[in-house]
Design a protein around this motif. Structure first.
Motif, PDB file in Angstrom:
ATOM      1  N   LYS A 131      -8.076  31.481 -29.046  1.00  0.00           N
ATOM      2  CA  LYS A 131      -7.358  30.897 -30.173  1.00  0.00           C
ATOM      3  C   LYS A 131      -5.867  31.176 -29.978  1.00  0.00           C
ATOM      4  O   LYS A 131      -5.447  31.782 -29.004  1.00  0.00           O
ATOM      5  CB  LYS A 131      -7.838  31.484 -31.500  1.00  0.00           C
ATOM      6  N   ARG A 133      -3.908  32.473 -32.632  1.00  0.00           N
ATOM      7  CA  ARG A 133      -3.458  33.296 -33.741  1.00  0.00           C
ATOM      8  C   ARG A 133      -2.826  34.591 -33.230  1.00  0.00           C
ATOM      9  O   ARG A 133      -3.113  35.044 -32.115  1.00  0.00           O
ATOM     10  CB  ARG A 133      -4.622  33.635 -34.667  1.00  0.00           C
ATOM     11  N   HIS A 134      -1.988  35.183 -34.092  1.00  0.00           N
ATOM     12  CA  HIS A 134      -1.474  36.521 -33.812  1.00  0.00           C
ATOM     13  C   HIS A 134      -2.419  37.592 -34.353  1.00  0.00           C
ATOM     14  O   HIS A 134      -2.502  38.679 -33.801  1.00  0.00           O
ATOM     15  CB  HIS A 134      -0.098  36.731 -34.469  1.00  0.00           C
ATOM     16  N   TYR A 136      -6.301  38.649 -36.179  1.00  0.00           N
ATOM     17  CA  TYR A 136      -7.706  38.339 -36.438  1.00  0.00           C
ATOM     18  C   TYR A 136      -8.290  39.537 -37.188  1.00  0.00           C
ATOM     19  O   TYR A 136      -8.304  40.656 -36.664  1.00  0.00           O
ATOM     20  CB  TYR A 136      -8.473  38.129 -35.139  1.00  0.00           C
ATOM     21  N   ALA A 165       0.617  30.944 -33.913  1.00  0.00           N
ATOM     22  CA  ALA A 165       0.554  30.581 -35.327  1.00  0.00           C
ATOM     23  C   ALA A 165       1.569  31.381 -36.143  1.00  0.00           C
ATOM     24  O   ALA A 165       1.973  32.482 -35.755  1.00  0.00           O
ATOM     25  CB  ALA A 165      -0.856  30.823 -35.867  1.00  0.00           C
ATOM     26  N   ASN A 166       1.955  30.832 -37.269  1.00  0.00           N
ATOM     27  CA  ASN A 166       2.863  31.509 -38.186  1.00  0.00           C
ATOM     28  C   ASN A 166       2.023  32.295 -39.186  1.00  0.00           C
ATOM     29  O   ASN A 166       1.854  31.891 -40.341  1.00  0.00           O
ATOM     30  CB  ASN A 166       3.755  30.486 -38.894  1.00  0.00           C
ATOM     31  N   ASP A 167       1.461  33.425 -38.757  1.00  0.00           N
ATOM     32  CA  ASP A 167       0.457  34.109 -39.560  1.00  0.00           C
ATOM     33  C   ASP A 167       0.704  35.600 -39.749  1.00  0.00           C
ATOM     34  O   ASP A 167      -0.177  36.315 -40.227  1.00  0.00           O
ATOM     35  CB  ASP A 167      -0.932  33.886 -38.945  1.00  0.00           C
ATOM     36  N   VAL A 168       1.879  36.103 -39.364  1.00  0.00           N
ATOM     37  CA  VAL A 168       2.195  37.515 -39.557  1.00  0.00           C
ATOM     38  C   VAL A 168       3.592  37.656 -40.151  1.00  0.00           C
ATOM     39  O   VAL A 168       4.417  36.735 -40.063  1.00  0.00           O
ATOM     40  CB  VAL A 168       2.105  38.312 -38.233  1.00  0.00           C
ATOM     41  N   LYS A 173       5.876  40.091 -36.216  1.00  0.00           N
ATOM     42  CA  LYS A 173       6.176  39.134 -35.152  1.00  0.00           C
ATOM     43  C   LYS A 173       7.228  39.695 -34.204  1.00  0.00           C
ATOM     44  O   LYS A 173       7.110  39.571 -32.972  1.00  0.00           O
ATOM     45  CB  LYS A 173       6.686  37.826 -35.768  1.00  0.00           C
TER      46      LYS A 173
END
Length: 284
Positions: A131, A133-134, A136, A165-168, A173
């Protein structure tokens, strides 16, 4: 002359296990990183042990928990996972770490119902789970009803520096980018970078690392030497093969004991071929 080499002190970065541990022993860095990863506030943390090792039986595998802290009523374990063993191996490692944390609590007299929540955080400088993502986050969910969680208090989080992804949070980051070798991008990372640079000028820390390097080298060389001696003593092809195998087992066990490595980690350090690993692993 020994053929075993580990990274020079001057070249260590945040993704090197030894340096990561030195940085995370600073409470402000450890606390800030946990808070940003989990998006929570922690009143305080204290280190159960700066380097917590578990070994309950002589023949059991040992693990070393890089940063093992307690905040509020939760136990946090932060691991820098430099070697990419693959998603499945990483999952098994997280399961093993979790079992050791729980066993340690029970060994100190806790009842099952008194087991505190625990969060294991793996920091990985490689892609995960195919994936982008940063982050999980895994908990135990009922397969028949995904809205039903087991609530056993166990959480495992994997962070990948290769995510897109912009997920943290921005601080997280920036930390992941720093793991990738990018320049310090914000005040938090600049502080960490300054800490690393200052640590490298510390004579006592340098000597400690040299001692660690020497022990690792000795464990490697002693095992190899014993294998060669066993082989010569037998004087036959079978004897040499058995001697070499026994010597490698000694080297692996020495490395595991000296640095609290798992068997696969010790085998990687010894640069053993895959077929040799498969042969020796059941004997450890």
């Amino acid at each position: 002359m020994s053929g075993y080499i580990i990274k020079p002190w001057e070249e260590l970065t945040i993704t090197d296990d030894y340096m990561f541990k030195l940085v995370m022993r600073h409470k402000r860095f450890c606390k800030h990183l946990i808070e940003k990863i989990l998006n929570i506030r922690i009143k305080d943390i204290h280190y159960l042990e700066e380097e917590k090792s578990f070994k309950f039986k002589y023949d059991s595998k040992g693990i070393r928990l890089d940063v093992y802290v307690e905040g509020d009523d939760t136990i946090y374990d932060i691991e820098m996972q430099v070697r990419n063993y693959g998603d499945q191996e990483l999952a098994y490692r997280s399961r093993y770490y979790q079992s050791m944390i729980d066993m340690d609590s029970l060994a100190r007299g806790a009842l099952y119902k008194e087991l505190r929540p625990s969060i294991i955080i793996f920091l990985c400088p490689f892609a995960l789970f195919d994936k982008e993502r940063h982050i999980y986050t895994f908990r135990n969910i009922c397969q028949e009803d995904k809205t039903l969680e087991l609530h056993d208090g166990a959480t495992k989080i994997f962070l990948s520096s290769q995510g897109k992804a912009n997920d943290v949070a921005p601080d997280v980051k920036a930390f992941l980018d720093y793991m990738n070798g990018l320049p310090a991008a914000d005040d938090f990372i600049k502080e960490i970078d300054a800490c690393i640079n200052e640590t490298k000028t510390n004579h006592e820390e340098r000597v400690s690392y040299m001692t660690y390097e020497m022990k690792m080298r000795e464990a490697h060389d002693d095992g190899r030497a014993e294998g060669r001696a066993e082989g010569r003593a037998e004087g036959r092809a079978e004897g040499r093969a058995e001697g070499r195998a026994e010597g490698l087992l000694v080297a692996i066990r020495n490395l595991m004991a000296a640095q609290h490595l798992t068997a696969p980690e010790a085998m990687d350090i010894l640069a053993l071929p895959e077929d040799t690993k498969k042969t020796l692993l059941p004997q450890i």
